[in-house]
Design a protein around this motif. Structure first.
Motif, PDB file in Angstrom:
ATOM      1  N   ILE A 288       1.299   2.714  -7.781  1.00  0.00           N
ATOM      2  CA  ILE A 288       0.243   1.747  -7.486  1.00  0.00           C
ATOM      3  C   ILE A 288      -0.169   1.877  -6.034  1.00  0.00           C
ATOM      4  O   ILE A 288       0.671   2.092  -5.150  1.00  0.00           O
ATOM      5  CB  ILE A 288       0.720   0.299  -7.795  1.00  0.00           C
ATOM      6  CG1 ILE A 288      -0.433  -0.694  -7.584  1.00  0.00           C
ATOM      7  CG2 ILE A 288       1.940  -0.077  -6.976  1.00  0.00           C
ATOM      8  CD1 ILE A 288      -0.110  -2.092  -8.053  1.00  0.00           C
ATOM      9  N   HIS A 289      -1.463   1.774  -5.800  1.00  0.00           N
ATOM     10  CA  HIS A 289      -1.985   1.768  -4.442  1.00  0.00           C
ATOM     11  C   HIS A 289      -1.895   0.340  -3.913  1.00  0.00           C
ATOM     12  O   HIS A 289      -2.546  -0.563  -4.459  1.00  0.00           O
ATOM     13  CB  HIS A 289      -3.436   2.252  -4.422  1.00  0.00           C
ATOM     14  CG  HIS A 289      -3.949   2.594  -3.062  1.00  0.00           C
ATOM     15  ND1 HIS A 289      -4.225   1.641  -2.124  1.00  0.00           N
ATOM     16  CD2 HIS A 289      -4.219   3.793  -2.470  1.00  0.00           C
ATOM     17  CE1 HIS A 289      -4.669   2.207  -1.020  1.00  0.00           C
ATOM     18  NE2 HIS A 289      -4.659   3.520  -1.203  1.00  0.00           N
ATOM     19  N   PRO A 290      -1.110   0.083  -2.869  1.00  0.00           N
ATOM     20  CA  PRO A 290      -0.874  -1.305  -2.448  1.00  0.00           C
ATOM     21  C   PRO A 290      -2.106  -2.021  -1.913  1.00  0.00           C
ATOM     22  O   PRO A 290      -2.154  -3.251  -1.924  1.00  0.00           O
ATOM     23  CB  PRO A 290       0.196  -1.157  -1.358  1.00  0.00           C
ATOM     24  CG  PRO A 290       0.049   0.245  -0.861  1.00  0.00           C
ATOM     25  CD  PRO A 290      -0.395   1.051  -2.031  1.00  0.00           C
ATOM     26  N   GLU A 291      -3.128  -1.283  -1.454  1.00  0.00           N
ATOM     27  CA  GLU A 291      -4.313  -1.926  -0.885  1.00  0.00           C
ATOM     28  C   GLU A 291      -5.380  -2.208  -1.935  1.00  0.00           C
ATOM     29  O   GLU A 291      -5.937  -3.306  -1.985  1.00  0.00           O
ATOM     30  CB  GLU A 291      -4.881  -1.045   0.236  1.00  0.00           C
ATOM     31  CG  GLU A 291      -3.934  -0.872   1.414  1.00  0.00           C
ATOM     32  CD  GLU A 291      -4.545   0.019   2.485  1.00  0.00           C
ATOM     33  OE1 GLU A 291      -5.702   0.471   2.291  1.00  0.00           O
ATOM     34  OE2 GLU A 291      -3.873   0.267   3.502  1.00  0.00           O
ATOM     35  N   THR A 292      -5.675  -1.234  -2.802  1.00  0.00           N
ATOM     36  CA  THR A 292      -6.721  -1.419  -3.809  1.00  0.00           C
ATOM     37  C   THR A 292      -6.192  -1.992  -5.115  1.00  0.00           C
ATOM     38  O   THR A 292      -6.973  -2.506  -5.920  1.00  0.00           O
ATOM     39  CB  THR A 292      -7.416  -0.073  -4.107  1.00  0.00           C
ATOM     40  OG1 THR A 292      -6.452   0.843  -4.656  1.00  0.00           O
ATOM     41  CG2 THR A 292      -8.011   0.512  -2.841  1.00  0.00           C
TER      42      THR A 292
END
Length: 579
Positions: A288-292
């Motif tokens: 998982i991309h923590p920002e998007t």
């Protein structure tokens, strides 16, 4: 661990539209309202006026009877021993109408030949058909964009005519399709549950016919759909790899629309290499991309390909799932029992992964790269042919090769800087990613697999019938294809009344149309229900430049939209009410 924010539930029927005593004709009028019948009659009358044949002017009753006869002929159009239209006409009359034609053969042929709508009229009819279809639904939880191909070959005579008139034919070629050559409609469908069906059925909610080159393609169609959404709550968009991209997902997210997409591995090559490395069969791995909040996942399974078992890998991204994000501790603090025994890392392996590894890509400077050519030189000089170029460097280090020279230079410098300044961190992340996977069922892959083929199932009904005869004008062919797609919607909606097969429904509907008499069958029809006047120039013709500019603007705006302040993805209802 994970939670789906927006379940892709079937759409909700508007119960008030389905009365207990509703007939097929009542349902037909809901999906083919009077303004569409008016438009079709006016298109034919425009031609009869130009030919100065007042006796051939068309009324609404003529259109209803024409559509009824057309349905009967399409039902048997693909199973004929004769290609003659007149012979087919007589066969239909003998089988269904006791040789009592509701229209004369000459009038039927005149209407069929002269339903040549203009481009704005086709667009407007498509919009009116979808307005009618969406009026039967209260809410839509999910939508699947795809394409519907219409097999069509332009004759040499018509090709010469189009060239003479400087009019481009919007042909399309997709080799994997059954009808590889023809025209295309960007369609979007949802799933519904009907009272007299045990299975979910596809229901078309958007149709965007491809009418001009440069109209933006699928991204522009999805953009128009997103901006003209007819329901109070947004729907989840499920897209296959032919359309899906990270850029499109971010654009939809800016409008408050969650999505799940299958994308080409070439779009995220390095991430895909890490995710699918050491991945056993029937397992999956997600990050998982923590920002998007975008989840990237790959799953493997065995499948039969022409009698040979092969391992298939599917790469899916989604922002429709909520994961509890836990930053991973340093590699030395990771527990040793994270995978099967054969993949448990030893102390020596951990130390090797933590050590600095000599990067494969050398140090490059902007001056040295600027002096190189973008692509191999065409010079006959052997020394110049041996010189390096930017495309060769990108291929050598597994970097994308598209874009301008400045893009290639920036890409190479970025990869070189990352490898030489953060090489140890990259190696540790890669080592940790490739040693973890899950044997559980992948939620994002299941969501995608269960819903990505709504349009394909709708196309199966669409392709069950065919006109079976040559139509010279492509605009007539496109218009008839739009009407036939709406007939699929009519069949699905009719299953809320009683069970019929698709061909039974078309036959009953055709007979009802052939015997229908209008109460307000006026000959003089208004001329003000066509496209918005802004789409026409002073001469009354459609402005091609305006059309192309509108589509180009829509495609260019992907990723530049501001978030919609009125739409909060967290508040979307996950459960649709089923009629």
């Amino acid at each position: 661990m994970q939670k789906c924010l927006h379940e892709y539930d079937p759409a909700t029927w508007d119960e008030s539209k389905f009365r207990s005593r509703m007939t097929l004709m009542d349902l037909f009028k809901l999906l083919f309202p009077t303004n569409i019948i008016h438009t079709l009659a006016a298109i034919v009358n425009r031609r009869s006026t130009a030919l100065k044949k007042k006796s051939w002017r068309c009324r609404k009753s003529h259109i209803y009877k024409f559509l009824g006869l057309l349905l009967l002929m399409e039902n048997s159009g693909g199973n004929l021993e004769t290609s003659k239209l007149a012979a087919h006409w007589k066969l239909v009359l003998d089988q269904h109408l006791n040789n009592k034609p509701p229209l004369s053969y000459k009038r039927f042929l005149f209407i069929r030949t002269n339903l040549s709508a203009t481009i704005p009229e086709i667009s407007q009819i498509s919009k009116m058909l979808m307005d009618a279809a969406n009026s039967l639904l209260l809410a839509i939880a999910g939508i699947t964009p795809d394409e519907t191909m219409i097999g069509y070959h332009v004759s040499p005579v018509m090709r010469a005519l189009y060239r003479k008139l400087n009019m481009a034919y919007p042909g399309y070629y997709i080799p994997r399709k059954k009808a590889a050559n023809g025209m295309i409609i960007w369609t979007m469908a949802t799933y519904v549950i009907c009272a007299h069906s045990k299975h979910r059925l596809p229901f078309f909610v958007e149709m965007f016919p491809h009418l001009r080159s440069g109209d933006g393609g699928p991204p522009a169609a999805i953009t128009f759909m997103a901006k003209g959404w007819r329901h109070p709550k947004r729907a989840v968009v499920v897209v296959d790899s032919g359309i899906g991209s990270k850029k499109l997902m971010l654009f939809l997210a800016s409008l408050g629309i969650p999505s799940t997409m299958s994308i080409s591995i070439s779009q995220v090559r390095r991430m895909a290499d890490a995710l699918q490395s050491n991945l056993p069969i029937n397992t999956h791995r997600c990050i998982i991309h923590p920002e998007t909040g975008i989840v990237f996942g790959v799953a493997t399974r065995e499948c039969d390909s022409n009698g040979k078992m092969v391992v298939a890998k599917k790469f899916v991204i989604s922002n429709n799932f909520k994961y509890k994000y836990h930053p991973d501790p340093p590699l030395a603090e990771q527990p040793q029992q994270r995978g099967p025994p054969e993949l448990q890392p030893s102390a020596a392996q951990l130390a090797a992964a933590s050590a600095t590894v000599e990067p494969l890509i050398p140090v490059y400077t902007i001056e040295a790269l600027s002096a190189l050519t973008t692509r191999p030189t065409k010079s006959t000089d052997p020394l110049k042919q041996q010189q390096d170029n930017l495309v060769a460097i990108c291929k050598r280090h597994n970097l994308p090769v598209g874009g301008k020279k400045e893009d290639l230079i920036s890409r190479i410098l970025g990869a070189s800087a990352t490898a030489h300044t953060q090489g140890s961190l990259v190696e540790q992340m890669f080592y940790h990613t490739t040693r973890n996977y899950s044997k559980e069922r992948s939620a994002i892959h299941e969501s995608y697999a269960a819903n990505f083929n709504a349009v394909d199932l709708g196309d199966r009904y669409f392709s069950k019938t065919t006109h079976g005869h040559t139509i010279k004008t492509w605009t007539v062919m496109m218009l008839l294809a739009l009407l036939r797609l709406q007939m699929v919607n009519l069949y699905v909606a009719s299953l809320n009344l009683e069970y019929r097969t698709y061909l039974q429904l078309r036959t009953e509907m055709a007979l009802a149309l052939c015997n229908y008499e209008c109460d307000d069958d006026d000959e003089d029809l208004p001329d003000d229900y066509f496209m918005d006047a802004n789409y026409f120039n002073a001469a009354g013709d459609y402005s091609d430049k305006q059309f192309v500019d509108d589509c180009a603007d829509a495609a260019a705006n992907i990723g530049s939209e501001e978030p919609d302040p009125h739409v909060d993805p967290e508040t979307l209802d996950a459960n649709s009410r089923i009629f």
